[in-house]
Design a protein around this motif. Structure first.
Motif, PDB file in Angstrom:
ATOM      1  N   GLU A 228      -6.213  -0.959  16.842  1.00 35.37           N
ATOM      2  CA  GLU A 228      -7.383  -1.679  17.327  1.00 35.37           C
ATOM      3  C   GLU A 228      -6.941  -3.067  17.756  1.00 35.37           C
ATOM      4  OE1 GLU A 228     -11.186  -0.291  15.033  1.00 35.37           O
ATOM      5  OE2 GLU A 228      -9.574  -0.531  13.572  1.00 35.37           O
ATOM      6  N   LEU A 229      -6.959  -3.307  19.086  1.00 35.01           N
ATOM      7  CA  LEU A 229      -6.470  -4.553  19.662  1.00 35.01           C
ATOM      8  C   LEU A 229      -5.021  -4.778  19.206  1.00 35.01           C
ATOM      9  CD1 LEU A 229      -9.691  -6.760  19.284  1.00 35.01           C
ATOM     10  CD2 LEU A 229      -8.895  -5.482  21.276  1.00 35.01           C
ATOM     11  N   LYS A 230      -4.700  -5.911  18.584  1.00 38.51           N
ATOM     12  CA  LYS A 230      -3.305  -6.198  18.206  1.00 38.51           C
ATOM     13  C   LYS A 230      -2.983  -5.737  16.803  1.00 38.51           C
ATOM     14  CE  LYS A 230      -2.095 -10.315  16.988  1.00 38.51           C
ATOM     15  NZ  LYS A 230      -1.783 -11.765  16.883  1.00 38.51           N
ATOM     16  N   TYR A 231      -3.943  -5.158  16.108  1.00 37.39           N
ATOM     17  CA  TYR A 231      -3.740  -4.754  14.722  1.00 37.39           C
ATOM     18  C   TYR A 231      -3.794  -3.241  14.551  1.00 37.39           C
ATOM     19  CZ  TYR A 231      -4.651  -9.680  13.710  1.00 37.39           C
ATOM     20  OH  TYR A 231      -4.596 -11.047  13.680  1.00 37.39           O
ATOM     21  N   ILE A 232      -3.264  -2.777  13.409  1.00 39.56           N
ATOM     22  CA  ILE A 232      -3.394  -1.391  12.983  1.00 39.56           C
ATOM     23  C   ILE A 232      -4.274  -1.373  11.740  1.00 39.56           C
ATOM     24  CG2 ILE A 232      -2.204   0.668  12.133  1.00 39.56           C
ATOM     25  CD1 ILE A 232      -1.491   0.088  14.983  1.00 39.56           C
ATOM     26  N   THR A 233      -5.333  -0.580  11.781  1.00 40.92           N
ATOM     27  CA  THR A 233      -6.157  -0.399  10.589  1.00 40.92           C
ATOM     28  C   THR A 233      -5.522   0.667   9.709  1.00 40.92           C
ATOM     29  OG1 THR A 233      -8.218  -1.011  11.696  1.00 40.92           O
ATOM     30  CG2 THR A 233      -8.405   0.330   9.715  1.00 40.92           C
ATOM     31  N   VAL A 234      -5.275   0.316   8.453  1.00 43.62           N
ATOM     32  CA  VAL A 234      -4.723   1.234   7.468  1.00 43.62           C
ATOM     33  C   VAL A 234      -5.871   1.645   6.549  1.00 43.62           C
ATOM     34  CG1 VAL A 234      -3.056   1.533   5.591  1.00 43.62           C
ATOM     35  CG2 VAL A 234      -2.491   0.080   7.565  1.00 43.62           C
ATOM     36  N   ARG A 235      -6.251   2.924   6.581  1.00 40.70           N
ATOM     37  CA  ARG A 235      -7.394   3.397   5.795  1.00 40.70           C
ATOM     38  C   ARG A 235      -6.928   4.153   4.568  1.00 40.70           C
ATOM     39  NH1 ARG A 235     -11.714   3.806   3.186  1.00 40.70           N
ATOM     40  NH2 ARG A 235     -13.685   4.464   4.133  1.00 40.70           N
ATOM     41  N   THR A 236      -7.411   3.706   3.412  1.00 40.41           N
ATOM     42  CA  THR A 236      -7.209   4.440   2.169  1.00 40.41           C
ATOM     43  C   THR A 236      -8.585   4.884   1.669  1.00 40.41           C
ATOM     44  OG1 THR A 236      -7.425   2.514   0.713  1.00 40.41           O
ATOM     45  CG2 THR A 236      -5.229   2.962   1.625  1.00 40.41           C
ATOM     46  N   ARG A 237      -8.604   5.585   0.556  1.00 43.45           N
ATOM     47  CA  ARG A 237      -9.881   6.036  -0.001  1.00 43.45           C
ATOM     48  C   ARG A 237     -10.775   4.835  -0.354  1.00 43.45           C
ATOM     49  NH1 ARG A 237     -11.385  10.698  -3.055  1.00 43.45           N
ATOM     50  NH2 ARG A 237      -9.204  11.361  -3.139  1.00 43.45           N
TER      51      ARG A 237
ATOM     52  N   VAL B  58       0.851  -1.185   0.000  1.00 46.31           N
ATOM     53  CA  VAL B  58       0.000   0.000   0.000  1.00 46.31           C
ATOM     54  C   VAL B  58       0.889   1.238   0.000  1.00 46.31           C
ATOM     55  CG1 VAL B  58      -1.818   1.255   1.217  1.00 46.31           C
ATOM     56  CG2 VAL B  58      -1.740  -1.248   1.332  1.00 46.31           C
ATOM     57  N   PRO B  59       0.857   2.045  -1.065  1.00 47.18           N
ATOM     58  CA  PRO B  59       1.682   3.255  -1.095  1.00 47.18           C
ATOM     59  C   PRO B  59       1.351   4.191   0.062  1.00 47.18           C
ATOM     60  CG  PRO B  59       0.817   2.766  -3.276  1.00 47.18           C
ATOM     61  CD  PRO B  59       0.102   1.859  -2.310  1.00 47.18           C
ATOM     62  N   LEU B  60       2.377   4.734   0.677  1.00 47.71           N
ATOM     63  CA  LEU B  60       2.178   5.569   1.856  1.00 47.71           C
ATOM     64  C   LEU B  60       1.318   6.787   1.558  1.00 47.71           C
ATOM     65  CD1 LEU B  60       3.321   5.088   4.722  1.00 47.71           C
ATOM     66  CD2 LEU B  60       4.934   6.921   4.253  1.00 47.71           C
ATOM     67  N   GLU B  61       1.453   7.353   0.340  1.00 48.27           N
ATOM     68  CA  GLU B  61       0.689   8.555   0.027  1.00 48.27           C
ATOM     69  C   GLU B  61      -0.807   8.294  -0.110  1.00 48.27           C
ATOM     70  OE1 GLU B  61       2.500   7.132  -3.954  1.00 48.27           O
ATOM     71  OE2 GLU B  61       3.131   7.342  -1.859  1.00 48.27           O
ATOM     72  N   GLN B  62      -1.202   7.011  -0.167  1.00 49.99           N
ATOM     73  CA  GLN B  62      -2.619   6.680  -0.242  1.00 49.99           C
ATOM     74  C   GLN B  62      -3.252   6.478   1.136  1.00 49.99           C
ATOM     75  OE1 GLN B  62      -3.368   3.376  -2.869  1.00 49.99           O
ATOM     76  NE2 GLN B  62      -2.244   4.283  -4.577  1.00 49.99           N
ATOM     77  N   VAL B  63      -2.426   6.439   2.175  1.00 51.77           N
ATOM     78  CA  VAL B  63      -2.940   6.163   3.523  1.00 51.77           C
ATOM     79  C   VAL B  63      -3.498   7.442   4.140  1.00 51.77           C
ATOM     80  CG1 VAL B  63      -2.368   5.351   5.835  1.00 51.77           C
ATOM     81  CG2 VAL B  63      -1.296   4.280   3.840  1.00 51.77           C
ATOM     82  N   ILE B  64      -4.773   7.383   4.559  1.00 52.82           N
ATOM     83  CA  ILE B  64      -5.449   8.525   5.169  1.00 52.82           C
ATOM     84  C   ILE B  64      -5.207   8.556   6.672  1.00 52.82           C
ATOM     85  CG2 ILE B  64      -7.688   9.629   5.557  1.00 52.82           C
ATOM     86  CD1 ILE B  64      -8.610   8.223   2.948  1.00 52.82           C
ATOM     87  N   TYR B  65      -5.369   7.408   7.307  1.00 49.61           N
ATOM     88  CA  TYR B  65      -5.079   7.341   8.743  1.00 49.61           C
ATOM     89  C   TYR B  65      -4.675   5.936   9.144  1.00 49.61           C
ATOM     90  CZ  TYR B  65      -9.874   5.454   9.492  1.00 49.61           C
ATOM     91  OH  TYR B  65     -11.027   4.696   9.458  1.00 49.61           O
ATOM     92  N   LEU B  66      -4.056   5.841  10.310  1.00 52.03           N
ATOM     93  CA  LEU B  66      -3.644   4.585  10.928  1.00 52.03           C
ATOM     94  C   LEU B  66      -4.275   4.539  12.316  1.00 52.03           C
ATOM     95  CD1 LEU B  66       0.125   4.952   9.995  1.00 52.03           C
ATOM     96  CD2 LEU B  66      -1.432   3.287   8.965  1.00 52.03           C
ATOM     97  N   LYS B  67      -4.996   3.470  12.603  1.00 48.96           N
ATOM     98  CA  LYS B  67      -5.721   3.402  13.869  1.00 48.96           C
ATOM     99  C   LYS B  67      -5.472   2.076  14.561  1.00 48.96           C
ATOM    100  CE  LYS B  67     -10.356   4.181  15.771  1.00 48.96           C
ATOM    101  NZ  LYS B  67     -11.792   4.408  15.430  1.00 48.96           N
TER     102      LYS B  67
END
Length: 266
Positions: free
Chosen positions: A177-186, A166-175
């Motif tokens: 949640e428990l043991k994981y990180i949610t990577v949100r793109t458009r 996942v290209p970094l410039e496409q990532v909107i936020y990192l959240k």
């Protein structure tokens, strides 16, 4: 061959991979090993590492899409953020740089070979590699990444037996949640196993912390809005939340972080 060292070859050039296979075959009497796979690019390499867990990776430095140094950084981060069952393979870099440029790779716990690879040099690198600890090498790869100004340009997502970069410039936020990180793109969400704190440190110029469990890409912040809770379900003090450019979601800003983020939008 129970004591044979498992090796993965990573190079975008088929001829170069063939050359390494031939050299390794010649060295078999002196260095017991088995080739467990080959890869021509970063996603293939990461998938192979997950699948076959090699002890040594012969890694080309100059590859299209992602360099060997950045790929090594992905390998290091993934091993460090795992559940303890993953071990980092020992990386031997292969480079076409001249002797002057190769000096930059003379980092403790990492070896390198200059193309065209010679059998004597390959044997020396293999024997040196097996004496190194993965933890020492992980630190050295971090040093090398900093020295060469190499930062990850992607986040690697392992999903249903495949690797997605996942290209970094496409990532909107990192959240978190428990043991994981949610990577949100458009388009969608991905899950990765990394430390939010480590991601914040690595990408401090792009992401800002808005809450103990969330980082937001600075270019994605359109503004802030004040929320006044109403009703019993929303009882509490008013708070601020981030308005995002690409998605309709709103993320709350903690009181602690408000003083840091409030001036990001003028």
């Amino acid at each position: 061959m129970s004591d044979a060292i498992s090796i993965l070859i990573v190079d975008d050039e088929p001829v170069a991979r063939g050359r390494l296979r031939e050299l390794l075959a010649d060295l078999a009497p002196e260095f017991a090993h088995r080739i467990v796979g080959e890869a021509a690019n970063a996603p293939e390499a990461l998938s192979q590492i997950d699948a076959v867990n090699p002890q040594i990776v012969l890694l080309d430095v100059q590859m299209p899409g992602m360099t060997g140094i950045e790929l090594a950084r992905h390998i290091s981060v993934r091993a460090a953020s795992g559940d303890g069952t993953r071990t980092m393979p020992l990386v031997i870099f292969i480079t076409a740089f001249d002797e002057f440029a190769v000096d930059a790779f003379d980092v403790q716990a990492i070896d390198y070979m200059l193309k065209p690879v010679r059998a004597v040099r390959l044997l020396e690198a293999l024997k040196k590699a097996v004496t190194r600890l993965p933890s020492e090498q992980a630190s050295a790869i971090d040093q090398l990444a900093k020295a060469t100004n190499t930062r990850r340009r992607h986040l690697s997502v392992h999903e249903r037996g495949r690797v997605i970069l996942v290209p970094l410039e496409q990532v909107i936020y990192l959240k978190a949640e428990l043991k994981y990180i949610t990577v949100r793109t458009r388009e969608r969400e991905y899950l990765i196993e990394e430390s939010l704190t480590s991601l914040e440190e690595e990408f401090a110029d792009r992401f800002v912390r808005i809450h103990r469990n969330a980082l937001v890409a600075r270019p994605s912040i359109a503004g802030f809005e004040r929320v006044t809770p109403t009703g019993e379900e929303d009882a509490g003090d008013p708070y601020w939340q981030v308005v995002l450019r690409e998605v309709a979601e709103r993320l709350p800003v903690s009181r602690r972080q408000w003083s840091t983020v409030k001036n990001l939008v003028t």
